[in-house]
Scaffold this motif. Structure first.
Motif, PDB file in Angstrom:
ATOM      1  N   VAL A 169     -61.664  34.476 -70.351  1.00  0.00           N
ATOM      2  CA  VAL A 169     -60.953  35.422 -71.217  1.00  0.00           C
ATOM      3  C   VAL A 169     -60.756  34.816 -72.609  1.00  0.00           C
ATOM      4  O   VAL A 169     -60.990  35.470 -73.625  1.00  0.00           O
ATOM      5  CB  VAL A 169     -59.587  35.804 -70.606  1.00  0.00           C
ATOM      6  CG1 VAL A 169     -58.790  36.665 -71.579  1.00  0.00           C
ATOM      7  CG2 VAL A 169     -59.787  36.531 -69.284  1.00  0.00           C
ATOM      8  N   ALA A 170     -60.328  33.552 -72.634  1.00  0.00           N
ATOM      9  CA  ALA A 170     -60.126  32.876 -73.914  1.00  0.00           C
ATOM     10  C   ALA A 170     -61.431  32.763 -74.693  1.00  0.00           C
ATOM     11  O   ALA A 170     -61.473  32.993 -75.913  1.00  0.00           O
ATOM     12  CB  ALA A 170     -59.527  31.488 -73.678  1.00  0.00           C
ATOM     13  N   LEU A 171     -62.504  32.410 -73.995  1.00  0.00           N
ATOM     14  CA  LEU A 171     -63.812  32.288 -74.658  1.00  0.00           C
ATOM     15  C   LEU A 171     -64.271  33.633 -75.199  1.00  0.00           C
ATOM     16  O   LEU A 171     -64.827  33.717 -76.308  1.00  0.00           O
ATOM     17  CB  LEU A 171     -64.844  31.734 -73.678  1.00  0.00           C
ATOM     18  CG  LEU A 171     -64.654  30.274 -73.252  1.00  0.00           C
ATOM     19  CD1 LEU A 171     -65.677  29.907 -72.181  1.00  0.00           C
ATOM     20  CD2 LEU A 171     -64.797  29.349 -74.458  1.00  0.00           C
ATOM     21  N   CYS A 172     -64.059  34.705 -74.418  1.00  0.00           N
ATOM     22  CA  CYS A 172     -64.440  36.044 -74.863  1.00  0.00           C
ATOM     23  C   CYS A 172     -63.656  36.441 -76.110  1.00  0.00           C
ATOM     24  O   CYS A 172     -64.217  36.994 -77.056  1.00  0.00           O
ATOM     25  CB  CYS A 172     -64.204  37.035 -73.738  1.00  0.00           C
ATOM     26  SG  CYS A 172     -64.643  38.743 -74.143  1.00  0.00           S
ATOM     27  N   ALA A 173     -62.348  36.146 -76.126  1.00  0.00           N
ATOM     28  CA  ALA A 173     -61.517  36.482 -77.284  1.00  0.00           C
ATOM     29  C   ALA A 173     -61.970  35.724 -78.519  1.00  0.00           C
ATOM     30  O   ALA A 173     -62.069  36.293 -79.621  1.00  0.00           O
ATOM     31  CB  ALA A 173     -60.052  36.174 -76.974  1.00  0.00           C
ATOM     32  N   GLN A 174     -62.266  34.432 -78.359  1.00  0.00           N
ATOM     33  CA  GLN A 174     -62.724  33.623 -79.490  1.00  0.00           C
ATOM     34  C   GLN A 174     -64.058  34.126 -80.037  1.00  0.00           C
ATOM     35  O   GLN A 174     -64.265  34.176 -81.251  1.00  0.00           O
ATOM     36  CB  GLN A 174     -62.846  32.165 -79.060  1.00  0.00           C
ATOM     37  CG  GLN A 174     -61.508  31.504 -78.733  1.00  0.00           C
ATOM     38  CD  GLN A 174     -61.678  30.158 -78.065  1.00  0.00           C
ATOM     39  OE1 GLN A 174     -62.787  29.627 -77.964  1.00  0.00           O
ATOM     40  NE2 GLN A 174     -60.572  29.603 -77.569  1.00  0.00           N
ATOM     41  N   ALA A 175     -64.957  34.495 -79.127  1.00  0.00           N
ATOM     42  CA  ALA A 175     -66.288  34.958 -79.547  1.00  0.00           C
ATOM     43  C   ALA A 175     -66.230  36.347 -80.173  1.00  0.00           C
ATOM     44  O   ALA A 175     -67.176  36.759 -80.857  1.00  0.00           O
ATOM     45  CB  ALA A 175     -67.234  34.963 -78.354  1.00  0.00           C
ATOM     46  N   ASN A 178     -62.004  39.624 -84.471  1.00  0.00           N
ATOM     47  CA  ASN A 178     -62.161  40.757 -85.403  1.00  0.00           C
ATOM     48  C   ASN A 178     -63.197  41.780 -84.916  1.00  0.00           C
ATOM     49  O   ASN A 178     -63.684  42.594 -85.700  1.00  0.00           O
ATOM     50  CB  ASN A 178     -62.515  40.272 -86.811  1.00  0.00           C
ATOM     51  CG  ASN A 178     -61.418  39.399 -87.410  1.00  0.00           C
ATOM     52  OD1 ASN A 178     -60.236  39.687 -87.246  1.00  0.00           O
ATOM     53  ND2 ASN A 178     -61.816  38.332 -88.085  1.00  0.00           N
ATOM     54  N   LYS A 179     -63.512  41.723 -83.611  1.00  0.00           N
ATOM     55  CA  LYS A 179     -64.436  42.691 -83.018  1.00  0.00           C
ATOM     56  C   LYS A 179     -63.748  43.361 -81.827  1.00  0.00           C
ATOM     57  O   LYS A 179     -63.070  42.691 -81.053  1.00  0.00           O
ATOM     58  CB  LYS A 179     -65.723  42.024 -82.556  1.00  0.00           C
ATOM     59  CG  LYS A 179     -66.497  41.335 -83.671  1.00  0.00           C
ATOM     60  CD  LYS A 179     -67.709  40.622 -83.102  1.00  0.00           C
ATOM     61  CE  LYS A 179     -68.462  39.868 -84.187  1.00  0.00           C
ATOM     62  NZ  LYS A 179     -69.621  39.104 -83.625  1.00  0.00           N
ATOM     63  N   PRO A 180     -63.902  44.657 -81.658  1.00  0.00           N
ATOM     64  CA  PRO A 180     -63.233  45.351 -80.549  1.00  0.00           C
ATOM     65  C   PRO A 180     -63.789  44.948 -79.187  1.00  0.00           C
ATOM     66  O   PRO A 180     -64.997  44.775 -79.019  1.00  0.00           O
ATOM     67  CB  PRO A 180     -63.497  46.830 -80.845  1.00  0.00           C
ATOM     68  CG  PRO A 180     -64.739  46.844 -81.671  1.00  0.00           C
ATOM     69  CD  PRO A 180     -64.694  45.584 -82.504  1.00  0.00           C
ATOM     70  N   LEU A 196     -59.123  46.410 -77.516  1.00  0.00           N
ATOM     71  CA  LEU A 196     -58.333  45.334 -78.104  1.00  0.00           C
ATOM     72  C   LEU A 196     -59.203  44.539 -79.070  1.00  0.00           C
ATOM     73  O   LEU A 196     -60.326  44.163 -78.719  1.00  0.00           O
ATOM     74  CB  LEU A 196     -57.776  44.439 -76.999  1.00  0.00           C
ATOM     75  CG  LEU A 196     -56.680  43.426 -77.358  1.00  0.00           C
ATOM     76  CD1 LEU A 196     -55.936  42.995 -76.079  1.00  0.00           C
ATOM     77  CD2 LEU A 196     -57.231  42.187 -78.039  1.00  0.00           C
ATOM     78  N   THR A 197     -58.679  44.284 -80.268  1.00  0.00           N
ATOM     79  CA  THR A 197     -59.419  43.520 -81.271  1.00  0.00           C
ATOM     80  C   THR A 197     -58.720  42.187 -81.514  1.00  0.00           C
ATOM     81  O   THR A 197     -57.674  42.146 -82.173  1.00  0.00           O
ATOM     82  CB  THR A 197     -59.533  44.286 -82.600  1.00  0.00           C
ATOM     83  OG1 THR A 197     -60.171  45.547 -82.355  1.00  0.00           O
ATOM     84  CG2 THR A 197     -60.342  43.493 -83.611  1.00  0.00           C
ATOM     85  N   PRO A 198     -59.235  41.097 -80.979  1.00  0.00           N
ATOM     86  CA  PRO A 198     -58.626  39.783 -81.225  1.00  0.00           C
ATOM     87  C   PRO A 198     -58.656  39.442 -82.712  1.00  0.00           C
ATOM     88  O   PRO A 198     -59.687  39.606 -83.374  1.00  0.00           O
ATOM     89  CB  PRO A 198     -59.526  38.827 -80.425  1.00  0.00           C
ATOM     90  CG  PRO A 198     -60.220  39.687 -79.418  1.00  0.00           C
ATOM     91  CD  PRO A 198     -60.417  41.001 -80.100  1.00  0.00           C
ATOM     92  N   THR A 199     -57.538  38.994 -83.236  1.00  0.00           N
ATOM     93  CA  THR A 199     -57.481  38.655 -84.659  1.00  0.00           C
ATOM     94  C   THR A 199     -56.323  37.708 -84.937  1.00  0.00           C
ATOM     95  O   THR A 199     -55.318  37.688 -84.213  1.00  0.00           O
ATOM     96  CB  THR A 199     -57.323  39.926 -85.511  1.00  0.00           C
ATOM     97  OG1 THR A 199     -57.306  39.556 -86.899  1.00  0.00           O
ATOM     98  CG2 THR A 199     -56.034  40.656 -85.189  1.00  0.00           C
ATOM     99  N   LYS A 200     -56.464  36.942 -85.998  1.00  0.00           N
ATOM    100  CA  LYS A 200     -55.387  36.057 -86.454  1.00  0.00           C
ATOM    101  C   LYS A 200     -54.550  36.733 -87.538  1.00  0.00           C
ATOM    102  O   LYS A 200     -53.537  36.165 -87.980  1.00  0.00           O
ATOM    103  CB  LYS A 200     -55.988  34.758 -86.996  1.00  0.00           C
ATOM    104  CG  LYS A 200     -56.698  33.915 -85.956  1.00  0.00           C
ATOM    105  CD  LYS A 200     -57.312  32.673 -86.581  1.00  0.00           C
ATOM    106  CE  LYS A 200     -58.045  31.830 -85.536  1.00  0.00           C
ATOM    107  NZ  LYS A 200     -58.695  30.647 -86.148  1.00  0.00           N
ATOM    108  N   ASN A 201     -54.988  37.915 -87.946  1.00  0.00           N
ATOM    109  CA  ASN A 201     -54.312  38.624 -89.038  1.00  0.00           C
ATOM    110  C   ASN A 201     -53.102  39.413 -88.545  1.00  0.00           C
ATOM    111  O   ASN A 201     -53.059  40.641 -88.602  1.00  0.00           O
ATOM    112  CB  ASN A 201     -55.303  39.551 -89.756  1.00  0.00           C
ATOM    113  CG  ASN A 201     -56.448  38.779 -90.393  1.00  0.00           C
ATOM    114  OD1 ASN A 201     -56.252  37.669 -90.880  1.00  0.00           O
ATOM    115  ND2 ASN A 201     -57.635  39.364 -90.386  1.00  0.00           N
TER     116      ASN A 201
END
Length: 215
Positions: A169-175, A178-180, A196-201
């Protein structure tokens, strides 16, 4: 020494390795059957070319109107070539028939394997592998609609069969920063599809803003 008879000439004209493969056709795998088919077709082409060089084909009359062998043609050789052609034509039919049987068997195995894969995917697409224990306000997870106690069934390509203790899950989020990502959840006995769009913003830490635990 006696001159060779018609059978001897025929045996010499046909590749004996090819003949052996044809005789053992039922023992050959599909790839080898296709190879035999290709060699047969090449041999037939050679024989037709040989007929053509003699000024004949499979229909050319070999006798005169009076019933005598034509003097302008090598009648014996043409007859032998025609016999070889007819033998190999029958062989080719048998090879094609065998190839069709093997292909049908292979397609059946492939279909069974595909059905098994689909069953496994269907099973994996309904089995939760993680539970959401916390969702931070204004986080990407909250924006996506994720809630506490939701059970995650799929996170992108991650599912019950490959989540690897949630490290996938962590690897998928990192990869997918900013992508849905498509997230399938189970909530109150109903399945829901979220994006869900992983982002640091955002104001908090991490890419997701949620805490999950393995089930």
């Amino acid at each position: 020494m006696d001159p060779p008879n018609e059978f001897d000439v025929l045996s010499q004209d046909v590749d004996q390795t090819l003949r052996a493969d044809i005789d053992n056709l039922d023992q050959l795998p599909l790839a080898s059957v296709f190879d035999v088919k290709s060699r047969l077709e090449s041999e037939l082409t050679r024989l037709f070319n040989a007929l053509n060089e003699m000024g004949a084909d499979m229909e050319t009359p070999l006798v005169t109107n009076e019933g005598y062998p034509r003097a302008d043609l090598d009648v014996l050789q043409i007859r032998l070539l025609r016999r070889n052609v007819n033998v190999l034509r029958n062989d080719l039919k048998a090879v094609i028939s065998r190839a069709e049987v093997l292909m049908a068997t292979q397609f059946e195995k492939l279909a069974a394997k595909t059905q098994e894969v689909n069953r496994n995917r269907e099973f994996e697409s309904r089995i939760p592998f993680a539970k959401v224990v916390d969702v931070v306000a204004t986080s990407p997870s909250e924006v996506a609609g994720l809630k506490k106690d939701d059970k995650i069934v799929a996170f992108g390509r991650v599912h019950a069969g490959n989540h690897k203790s949630l490290s996938a899950v962590a690897l998928c989020a990192q990869a997918s920063e900013n992508k849905p990502i498509s997230v399938r959840i189970l909530r109150d006995s109903e399945f829901h599809q979220l994006t869900l769009t992983p982002t640091k913003n955002w104001s908090g830490r991490g890419l997701l803003g949620c805490q999950i635990v393995a089930i």
